[in-house]
Design an enzyme around this catalytic site. Structure first.
Site, PDB file in Angstrom:
ATOM      1  N   CYS A  86      -9.854  16.846  18.924  1.00 19.01           N
ATOM      2  CA  CYS A  86     -10.193  15.418  18.938  1.00 19.01           C
ATOM      3  C   CYS A  86     -11.686  15.217  18.731  1.00 19.01           C
ATOM      4  O   CYS A  86     -12.104  14.339  17.969  1.00 19.01           O
ATOM      5  CB  CYS A  86      -9.740  14.776  20.248  1.00 19.01           C
ATOM      6  N   CYS A 136      -5.438  13.401  26.949  1.00 15.57           N
ATOM      7  CA  CYS A 136      -5.623  11.946  26.879  1.00 15.57           C
ATOM      8  C   CYS A 136      -4.343  11.187  26.581  1.00 15.57           C
ATOM      9  O   CYS A 136      -4.082  10.143  27.178  1.00 15.57           O
ATOM     10  CB  CYS A 136      -6.687  11.612  25.837  1.00 15.57           C
TER      11      CYS A 136
END
Length: 368
Positions: free
Chosen positions: A116, A208
């Site tokens: 990410c 997340c």
């Protein structure tokens, strides 16, 4: 002058040389909010960017990221700073989540946070910030930079350089980490003193897009069960499982295997036979290996000279361990001074020279 004050003094002098237009990546948490506050005090021209990376609602139909976005907006309103949201859900799905699922299906344990940072925060978001006129991007990571080099954050309990080893110096030259020179309690104290509405907000943990949900329950939405057997290191069958991808090397709980003696731990996973191999005792030899093979090396600045004598860690919370790194084509052979526990394929091994993060690579397998 204490060490926090000294670091703060050096940082302030460095950043106040020239006011800049800086985009601040806001998560709605205390770290990025405090980073914004510190840059505001230094007189920079700022705007906040909140990334929406996941298109999913909770059971009540509310967007999972909505509360975080509201918190980030509230901080910007308090500090009188423009606030924007950007939606990178498609980019995240294509470049991070699909890769994560593929690795899981292969029986590996990937680290989506590293991907990410490389593909979204310091690529897509970074490019968006520059397109909006920013000179640089700032984040709430506990890291520091020096002449395009990546250094550990001052707080050893919060240092996040492990997750940023794929970020190149060309990008780091236009990135600021305003809280990297501070310890976490000091950051919260600053946020409270500034009356930031998130000063007492708990830190987010875990992956997340999974959030507070059970990892297994989440995966069942995307990957079918692949039952197999649980076997001890000496070949005795002691149970069954619904899929080896629900487990990671070194895991203690969740196998449903009990009995007398020490606890059981996952020692290996065999994708082809669907076997989960477990070992009894935290210090069982099957959990340790003196070396590993790694691929996909990524260096922050220039590639080092080999053999490389440095320190490395194979997981985020680990203390760096002394090792020697040899290279053959694009493959690294990392031999540690002491055997390492639970070396996990598709996690990252990250290399350090003192406080400086040199880079890292993806673990392929442990070796002797």
């Amino acid at each position: 002058m204490n060490k926090n004050s000294n670091h703060c003094f050096i940082y302030t002098i460095r950043c106040k040389i020239m006011a800049m237009k800086i985009a601040v990546a806001l998560s709605g948490g205390v770290d990025s909010s405090t980073a914004l506050y510190l840059l505001k005090k230094e007189g920079h021209d700022l705007f906040g960017l909140f990334m929406k990376n996941w298109e999913e609602e909770d059971r009540e139909g509310h967007c999972i990221a909505e509360k975080d976005a509201e918190d980030a907006r509230a901080v910007c309103e308090l500090l009188d700073i423009p606030f924007y949201t950007v939606n990178f859900a498609k980019e995240y799905w294509d470049n991070v989540f699909t890769h994560f699922l593929k690795e899981i299906e292969l029986g590996h344990t990937p680290n989506p946070d590293i991907l990410c940072n490389r593909e979204i925060k310091f690529k897509v978001l970074f490019e968006k910030a520059l397109a909006l006129g920013a000179d640089a991007l700032a984040t709430g990571h506990y890291c520091q930079t020096q002449n395009g080099q990546l250094h550990k954050g001052l707080d050893p309990n919060k240092d996040q350089s492990y997750f940023l080893y794929t970020i190149k110096s060309s990008t780091l030259n236009r990135v600021h980490f305003p809280i990297g020179h501070l310890e976490k309690p000091h950051v919260r104290a600053l946020a409270e003193k500034a009356s930031l509405p998130v000063f007492s907000k708990k830190d987010s943990t875990g992956i997340c897009f999974i959030g507070k949900r059970n990892f297994r329950t989440f995966l069942e939405k995307y990957i079918p069960h692949e039952p197999g057997i649980i076997e001890t290191t000496d070949g005795k069958q002691v149970g069954t499982h619904d899929g080896i991808y629900y487990y990671t090397i070194g895991q203690r709980k969740g196998m449903g295997v009990g009995g007398p003696g020490e606890p059981w731990f996952v020692a290996a996973k065999d994708k082809k036979s669907r076997k989960l191999i477990i070992a009894q005792g935290e210090d069982h030899p099957a959990l340790f290996a003196p070396a590993l093979i790694a691929t996909e090396p990524s260096w922050v600045t220039e590639e080092p000279t080999f053999p490389l004598h440095c320190r490395a860690k194979i997981r985020y919370r680990q203390t760096e361990q002394p090792c020697t790194v040899e290279k053959s084509r694009d493959t690294l052979h990392v031999r540690f001074d002491e055997p390492q526990r639970a070396i996990t394929p598709r996690q990252s091994v990250v290399f350090y020279d003192g406080p400086r993060c040199l880079g890292g690579a993806i673990i392929d397998h442990p070796t002797h």
